[in-house]
Design an enzyme around this catalytic site. Structure first.
Site, mmCIF file in Angstrom:
data_model
loop_
_atom_site.group_PDB
_atom_site.id
_atom_site.type_symbol
_atom_site.label_atom_id
_atom_site.label_comp_id
_atom_site.label_asym_id
_atom_site.label_seq_id
_atom_site.Cartn_x
_atom_site.Cartn_y
_atom_site.Cartn_z
ATOM 1 N N LYS A 211 0.806 -1.229 0.000
ATOM 2 C CA LYS A 211 0.000 0.000 0.000
ATOM 3 C C LYS A 211 0.836 1.274 0.000
ATOM 4 O O LYS A 211 0.483 2.287 0.599
ATOM 5 C CB LYS A 211 -0.997 0.039 1.179
ATOM 6 C CG LYS A 211 -1.815 -1.209 1.378
ATOM 7 C CD LYS A 211 -2.313 -1.849 0.116
ATOM 8 C CE LYS A 211 -3.301 -1.003 -0.667
ATOM 9 N NZ LYS A 211 -3.572 -1.657 -2.000
ATOM 10 N N GLY B 228 2.370 2.369 -3.125
ATOM 11 C CA GLY B 228 2.580 2.817 -4.493
ATOM 12 C C GLY B 228 3.095 1.715 -5.416
ATOM 13 O O GLY B 228 3.588 1.995 -6.512
ATOM 14 N N THR C 220 1.455 -0.548 -7.200
ATOM 15 C CA THR C 220 0.723 -0.666 -8.459
ATOM 16 C C THR C 220 1.214 0.399 -9.441
ATOM 17 O O THR C 220 1.434 0.126 -10.629
ATOM 18 C CB THR C 220 -0.790 -0.477 -8.202
ATOM 19 O OG1 THR C 220 -1.164 -1.267 -7.071
ATOM 20 C CG2 THR C 220 -1.612 -0.873 -9.402
ATOM 21 N N TRP C 221 1.402 1.596 -8.936
ATOM 22 C CA TRP C 221 1.884 2.714 -9.768
ATOM 23 C C TRP C 221 3.300 2.431 -10.267
ATOM 24 O O TRP C 221 3.603 2.591 -11.452
ATOM 25 C CB TRP C 221 1.843 4.001 -8.929
ATOM 26 C CG TRP C 221 2.004 5.261 -9.705
ATOM 27 C CD1 TRP C 221 1.887 5.433 -11.064
ATOM 28 C CD2 TRP C 221 2.307 6.551 -9.149
ATOM 29 N NE1 TRP C 221 2.094 6.753 -11.382
ATOM 30 C CE2 TRP C 221 2.349 7.455 -10.236
ATOM 31 C CE3 TRP C 221 2.525 7.019 -7.845
ATOM 32 C CZ2 TRP C 221 2.620 8.811 -10.055
ATOM 33 C CZ3 TRP C 221 2.784 8.368 -7.668
ATOM 34 C CH2 TRP C 221 2.832 9.255 -8.755
ATOM 35 N N HIS D 9 7.323 -7.647 -2.001
ATOM 36 C CA HIS D 9 7.151 -6.944 -0.726
ATOM 37 C C HIS D 9 8.181 -7.440 0.303
ATOM 38 O O HIS D 9 8.117 -7.083 1.478
ATOM 39 C CB HIS D 9 5.747 -7.171 -0.157
ATOM 40 C CG HIS D 9 4.647 -6.461 -0.908
ATOM 41 N ND1 HIS D 9 4.767 -5.172 -1.376
ATOM 42 C CD2 HIS D 9 3.392 -6.860 -1.247
ATOM 43 C CE1 HIS D 9 3.624 -4.821 -1.979
ATOM 44 N NE2 HIS D 9 2.789 -5.823 -1.915
ATOM 45 N N ARG E 13 6.618 5.251 1.399
ATOM 46 C CA ARG E 13 5.465 6.141 1.613
ATOM 47 C C ARG E 13 5.392 6.536 3.079
ATOM 48 O O ARG E 13 5.821 5.768 3.962
ATOM 49 C CB ARG E 13 4.179 5.421 1.204
ATOM 50 C CG ARG E 13 2.989 6.342 1.093
ATOM 51 C CD ARG E 13 1.750 5.624 0.580
ATOM 52 N NE ARG E 13 0.721 6.599 0.238
ATOM 53 C CZ ARG E 13 -0.533 6.307 -0.053
ATOM 54 N NH1 ARG E 13 -0.923 5.040 -0.073
ATOM 55 N NH2 ARG E 13 -1.397 7.257 -0.341
HETATM 56 P P1 A3P Z 1 -4.606 5.184 -1.202
HETATM 57 O O1 A3P Z 1 -5.291 4.010 -0.572
HETATM 58 O O2 A3P Z 1 -3.996 6.103 -0.198
HETATM 59 O O3 A3P Z 1 -5.453 5.891 -2.184
HETATM 60 P P2 A3P Z 1 -0.192 -0.308 -3.596
HETATM 61 O O4 A3P Z 1 -0.208 -0.129 -5.068
HETATM 62 O O5 A3P Z 1 1.175 -0.478 -3.020
HETATM 63 O O6 A3P Z 1 -1.163 -1.349 -3.166
HETATM 64 O O7 A3P Z 1 -0.650 1.092 -2.982
HETATM 65 C C1 A3P Z 1 -1.976 1.500 -3.137
HETATM 66 C C2 A3P Z 1 -2.019 2.996 -3.021
HETATM 67 O O8 A3P Z 1 -1.522 3.581 -4.219
HETATM 68 C C3 A3P Z 1 -3.456 3.461 -2.874
HETATM 69 O O9 A3P Z 1 -3.375 4.630 -2.059
HETATM 70 C C4 A3P Z 1 -3.831 3.768 -4.307
HETATM 71 O O10 A3P Z 1 -4.903 4.641 -4.438
HETATM 72 C C5 A3P Z 1 -2.541 4.357 -4.833
HETATM 73 N N1 A3P Z 1 -2.393 4.243 -6.288
HETATM 74 C C6 A3P Z 1 -2.756 3.211 -7.087
HETATM 75 N N2 A3P Z 1 -2.464 3.472 -8.363
HETATM 76 C C7 A3P Z 1 -1.905 4.690 -8.396
HETATM 77 C C8 A3P Z 1 -1.413 5.525 -9.448
HETATM 78 N N3 A3P Z 1 -1.449 5.129 -10.696
HETATM 79 N N4 A3P Z 1 -0.899 6.726 -9.102
HETATM 80 C C9 A3P Z 1 -0.858 7.137 -7.809
HETATM 81 N N5 A3P Z 1 -1.327 6.406 -6.786
HETATM 82 C C10 A3P Z 1 -1.836 5.184 -7.062
#
Ligand code: A3P
Length: 336
Positions: free
Chosen positions: A68, A70, A72-73, A137, A161
């Site tokens: 959680k 970032g 996925t980004w 992770h 983060r």
């Molecule tokens: P929030 O729950 O604070 O919105 P992970 O990808 O490690 O699971 O993290 C998820 C977090 O990254 C979530 O944060 C999600 O909304 C955010 N997120 C997912 N895709 C993103 C993107 N393309 N750009 C920025 N933030 C992103």
């Protein structure tokens, strides 16, 4: 507990899981403590199998993160940058327009957990062409030694983060996983009890969350990035939000595929940033429908901002967590 320093542990595929400390109050799965960190019980065998059986290549790029934060980004950005010759970011059929980023870049321990025999898990990755992008992770101290060994060549990108935002995102995601598990449970089970923020917070403060303690996870990678700057790149989610293009350029350069002046002029960096923006990704059919067995794809895209903790945590909670983190990181040069 929260203040346990993580040290390197010997690779030991025959760890007796039942002997490891157990935490059952963090849904959706029990957690086990191993190597100073808390793991979802179904994933830990994958970590051990990957440590025993993963065969790295010098060209491998690992994308590492605390959950959680970032992931996925980062998966989307690294995949889009590394494969831009085969898949120009504006192409309507780009893999990231058809598939969730988690289907484009897989988790090392996730694949090994699905096929916990080291040979089978290794076979899956062996079939991927180079350069491979692989997410994890796993904390730095527990990565397969063949990945972090001097001379291995592998590169590691970490995304860090703010612990408070990572907490809020973790807590909300845990509730999504609880819902998904209930949905998968067949005929009208009683609705699951929500995981309250108070309970989640108490546990998180003690390091008890997937991958926790978060601050030791982060500090381990930060220290590695100081020792081995050519091999470990440390990025911050908040910096990426402020300057996505600058961070994508840094990422590409680190991965050995820097953008040329022509590409910059043609807007390739901007196109990648746009392709991977949360708004673009969350509106794709591939990310609205479907998902992993444990969660729907849409749950990976929530707000995607810095500072959302203010909308969920009390000031007292924030002060307490900041203090825990500060105390735990005394003696480290790292600060959030
Ligand atoms: P929030 O729950 O604070 O919105 P992970 O990808 O490690 O699971 O993290 C998820 C977090 O990254 C979530 O944060 C999600 O909304 C955010 N997120 C997912 N895709 C993103 C993107 N393309 N750009 C920025 N933030 C992103």
């Amino acid at each position: 507990g929260a203040r346990t320093r993580a040290g390197p542990v010997a690779a030991s595929p025959d760890v007796d899981m039942a002997e490891l400390p157990l935490e059952t109050r963090c849904p959706p799965t029990p957690l086990r403590q191993y190597g100073g960190f808390w793991w979802p019980e179904p994933i830990l065998p994958g970590v051990l199998a990957a440590r025993a059986g993963f065969e790295p290549r010098p060209s491998d790029v690992f994308l590492a993160s605390f959950p959680k934060s970032g992931t996925t980004w980062l998966k989307a950005l690294a995949f889009a940058a590394l494969h831009r010759a085969d898949h120009p970011p504006r192409a309507p059929g780009h893999p990231l327009r058809r598939r969730n980023p988690h289907d484009c870049v897989e988790f090392l321990e996730g694949l090994f957990a699905l096929s916990p025999s080291p040979v089978k898990g290794g076979d899956v990755f062996a079939a991927h062409p180079s350069p491979r992008v692989i997410a994890t992770h796993i904390p730095y101290s527990l990565l397969p030694e063949r990945v972090t060994a001097e001379g291995a060549g592998c590169k590691v990108v970490y995304v860090c983060r703010d612990p408070k935002d990572a907490f809020v995102s973790t807590w909300m995601f845990a509730n999504k996983m609880v819902e998904a598990a209930a949905d998968n449970n067949g005929d009208s089970p009683p609705p699951p009890a929500p995981f309250t923020i108070e309970d989640a917070f108490e546990l998180y403060c003690h390091g008890r969350s997937m991958g926790g303690p978060q601050w030791h996870h982060v500090a381990g990678y930060w220290e590695a990035s100081r020792r081995r700057p050519g091999k470990v790149l440390f990025l911050r989610y908040e910096d990426m939000l402020r300057d996505p293009a600058g961070n994508v350029s840094k990422l590409a350069e680190f991965m050995g595929c820097a953008f040329s002046a022509e590409e910059e002029a043609a807007g390739v960096v901007r196109d990648i940033v746009e392709l991977c923006s949360i708004d673009a990704l969350k509106n794709l059919e591939a990310n609205k429908d479907g998902g992993q067995s444990y969660v729907k794809n849409e749950s990976f895209f929530r707000k995607g901002v810095a500072g959302d903790w203010r909308n969920h945590m009390t000031l007292a909670m924030a002060v307490r967590l900041d203090k825990i983190v500060e105390d735990a990181l005394q003696g480290s040069e790292f600060t959030f």
